[in-house]
Scaffold this active site. Sequence first.
Site, short mmCIF file in Angstrom:
data_model
loop_
_atom_site.label_atom_id
_atom_site.label_comp_id
_atom_site.label_asym_id
_atom_site.label_seq_id
_atom_site.Cartn_x
_atom_site.Cartn_y
_atom_site.Cartn_z
N THR A 1 0.87 -1.19 0.00
CA THR A 1 0.00 0.00 0.00
C THR A 1 0.90 1.23 0.00
OG1 THR A 1 -1.82 -1.09 1.13
CG2 THR A 1 -1.61 1.27 1.52
N ARG B 1 -15.23 -5.74 0.31
CA ARG B 1 -14.56 -5.40 1.59
C ARG B 1 -13.79 -4.08 1.42
NH1 ARG B 1 -8.95 -4.30 2.92
NH2 ARG B 1 -8.70 -4.70 5.12
N GLY C 1 -11.07 -1.50 3.39
CA GLY C 1 -10.17 -1.38 4.53
C GLY C 1 -10.09 0.06 5.04
N ASP C 2 -9.01 0.35 5.71
CA ASP C 2 -8.84 1.67 6.33
C ASP C 2 -8.39 2.76 5.35
OD1 ASP C 2 -6.41 0.09 6.17
OD2 ASP C 2 -5.42 1.81 7.10
N THR D 1 -0.59 1.90 7.01
CA THR D 1 -0.59 0.69 6.21
C THR D 1 -0.56 -0.52 7.12
OG1 THR D 1 0.60 -0.65 4.59
CG2 THR D 1 1.95 0.85 5.93
N GLY D 2 -1.36 -1.52 6.80
CA GLY D 2 -1.40 -2.71 7.64
C GLY D 2 -2.79 -3.31 7.63
N GLY E 1 -6.18 -3.45 7.87
CA GLY E 1 -7.10 -2.32 7.86
C GLY E 1 -8.22 -2.37 8.88
N1 ASP Z 1 -4.45 -1.15 4.98
C1 ASP Z 1 -4.75 -1.82 3.74
C2 ASP Z 1 -6.10 -2.48 3.85
O1 ASP Z 1 -6.41 -3.03 4.88
C3 ASP Z 1 -3.73 -2.85 3.39
C4 ASP Z 1 -2.30 -2.45 3.52
O2 ASP Z 1 -2.00 -1.39 4.05
O3 ASP Z 1 -1.43 -3.20 3.06
O4 ASP Z 1 -6.81 -2.49 2.88
#
Ligand code: ASP
Length: 328
Positions: A194, A222, A224-225, A245-246, A248
């Site tokens: 991301t 779906r 995410g954040d 990032t992570g 979400g």
């Molecule tokens: N945060 C992103 C999500 O959950 C994924 C990522 O940051 O790698 O969609």
Amino acid sequence: MIHKNLLLIMLLTIKKALSSILLIFTLSAFSEINNVSIIIHGGAGWSADMSQDDIDGIKKALEESANKGYEVMLKGGTSIDAVEEAIVILEDNPLFNAGKGAVYTSEFKQELDASIMDGSNLNAGAAASVTNVKNPIRLARHIMENTNHVMFSSKGAERVAKEAGLEIVYPSYFYSKEKLERAKKKQKESKMGTVGVVALDAYGNIAAGTSTGGMTNKKPGRIGDSPIIGAGTWAENNVCGVSGTGHGEYFIRLGVAKEICALMKYQNLSVEQAAQTVIDKLRDMGADGGVIALDSNGNPAMIFNTAGMARAYKNSDDSTYVEIYIDK
Ligand code: ASP
């Protein structure tokens, strides 16, 4: 009559001269302010066994992105301009999980999310689950600046993009053999790739943006954040700007990006302390991830609880810091 025209021409000439003088003053003021800063992430969770080619490619792209955003601001562009242009570079690079390199859903399609926020007025824009928009960050900015709404999703968002004349692509533009195979193997890859940018411009305005393909094998629909203001992205002048990032779902539950700024604003934590506090909380909840952040003086924080987070930082020192793994 002739006299009147002459007077008008004289007044216009004086006006033009005055605005040129003003522009020169403003530009020289910029070069003395010296607080233009930009910070970038290219995702957390990169595994330690990446090929040297991939490592080099990621670092090169991060540097290019940081340089681009920085240059935009040096030429008088705003932090919003810098965030958009720096993210477009990463969205166009297949190494990242955003735009061209977006990962596949459990039904082997790509659904892209992005958001952007302007810290000078708390204006924000976001697009979720788009399948044919080449650069979702441009759509997020368009939504922020040209609609009365903050967030559009799927078909509605795609319609807004088309009407705005943004670049529309066939879904095959996002094809990647390797990423498709990963999804087919039902591999729940570590969250990586991301992209996000936070910038502070010469006018003192902070902006932040994030763009992603989400998580491999995510269920269709779906979200995410990354496109959620306050979770994956936040910017507030005189406080901070954050992109995350992570995993979400946890970022949404903790309101990560806004929480970091709230700790700084109400508890006077430094940007590093605030980011570390929230990333520690994430870890306690069992979630992987990281953030990049800038305070209102351009001080950076790059905090993550994974083996690595691709990241870059550039300020008026002119050197660009680029790293993926933990600093030695
Ligand atoms: N945060 C992103 C999500 O959950 C994924 C990522 O940051 O790698 O969609």
